[in-house]
Design an enzyme around this catalytic site. Structure first.
Site, short mmCIF file in Angstrom:
data_model
loop_
_atom_site.label_atom_id
_atom_site.label_comp_id
_atom_site.label_asym_id
_atom_site.label_seq_id
_atom_site.Cartn_x
_atom_site.Cartn_y
_atom_site.Cartn_z
N GLY A 174 52.47 17.31 60.50
CA GLY A 174 51.45 18.33 60.66
C GLY A 174 50.35 17.86 61.58
CB CYS A 175 46.81 18.90 61.88
SG CYS A 175 45.32 18.48 62.80
CG PHE A 176 47.55 14.36 66.00
CD1 PHE A 176 46.34 15.03 66.09
CD2 PHE A 176 48.24 14.11 67.19
CE1 PHE A 176 45.82 15.45 67.30
CE2 PHE A 176 47.72 14.52 68.42
CZ PHE A 176 46.51 15.19 68.47
CD1 TRP A 177 42.93 15.35 65.20
CD2 TRP A 177 42.01 17.21 64.34
NE1 TRP A 177 42.54 16.15 66.25
CE2 TRP A 177 41.97 17.30 65.76
CE3 TRP A 177 41.50 18.25 63.58
CZ2 TRP A 177 41.43 18.39 66.43
CZ3 TRP A 177 40.96 19.35 64.24
CH2 TRP A 177 40.91 19.41 65.65
#
Length: 216
Positions: A53-56
């Site tokens: 998912g979102c890499f943050w």
């Protein structure tokens, strides 16, 4: 001409991917949390790439694991060299948002990293993760050794049994060896949630425990 939305649920075909560039994106080569380099030879250490998912938020999951030497976020698994974030968001690169995890195998086992990976997201959602929809959010494990690949496959099969028992569908995680090229993301995305403590994190696991790495 296809609109950007056409690439949210499928990979770009030959001739559809953006051309990218030969030059790597500028990178401040120091990890904000531990001071280690983001890019290097990493002699004596092991590497793996995870997409969840979102890499943050995904990167934070791994920089907090004892035994992990460094982490970095980037783009992998697609066709466009040295893509930018906006290009990846278009769906026309084929990349997933990935976290490069460099670790000391004497201090943390690959199975422990796999457990963190599986339990930190829902690997049954295909080309999305929660409210984040698109090929860039697909689940992936990109392995640097055959042993990693074998362990990843075994862990997937073991976790599938637990997910099935809990009523979830089939795991859609892409598991590859050898790992595709990892293209480092722009500086602002590196250790993003350390720079922006109130930043977006859409990660959410299934609540199903992974049966591997428990005794490692």
């Amino acid at each position: 001409m296809l609109g950007i939305g056409a690439f949210k649920q499928r990979m770009p075909r030959s001739g559809e991917a953006l051309p990218g560039r030969t030059q790597a994106l500028p990178l401040h080569n120091t990890h904000l949390i531990n001071g280690h380099p983001l890019r290097g030879e990493f002699t004596g250490l092991a590497q793996v790439q995870f997409g969840l998912g979102c890499f943050w938020g995904a990167e934070r999951k791994f920089w907090n694991v004892p035994g992990v030497y460094t982490t970095a976020v980037g783009y992998a698994g697609g066709k466009t060299p040295n893509a930018t974030y906006s290009e990846v968001c278009s769906g026309q690169t084929g990349h997933t948002e990935a976290v490069l995890v460099v670790y000391d195998a004497q201090a943390v086992s690959f199975e422990q990293l796999l457990r963190t990976f599986w339990e930190s997201h829902d690997p049954t959602q295909g080309m999305q993760q929660g409210n984040d929809v698109g090929t860039q959010y697909r689940s992936a494990i990109y392995c640097s050794t055959q042993a990693q690949y074998d362990a990843a496959i075994a862990s997937r099969d073991a976790y599938q049994q637990q997910l099935t028992a809990a009523g979830y569908g089939d795991i859609t995680t892409e598991i590859l060896y050898p790992a595709p090229t990892f293209y480092y993301a722009e500086d602002d995305h590196q250790q993003y949630l350390a720079k922006h403590p109130n930043g977006y994190c859409g990660l959410g696991g299934t609540g199903v425990s992974c049966p591997i790495g428990l005794d490692a």
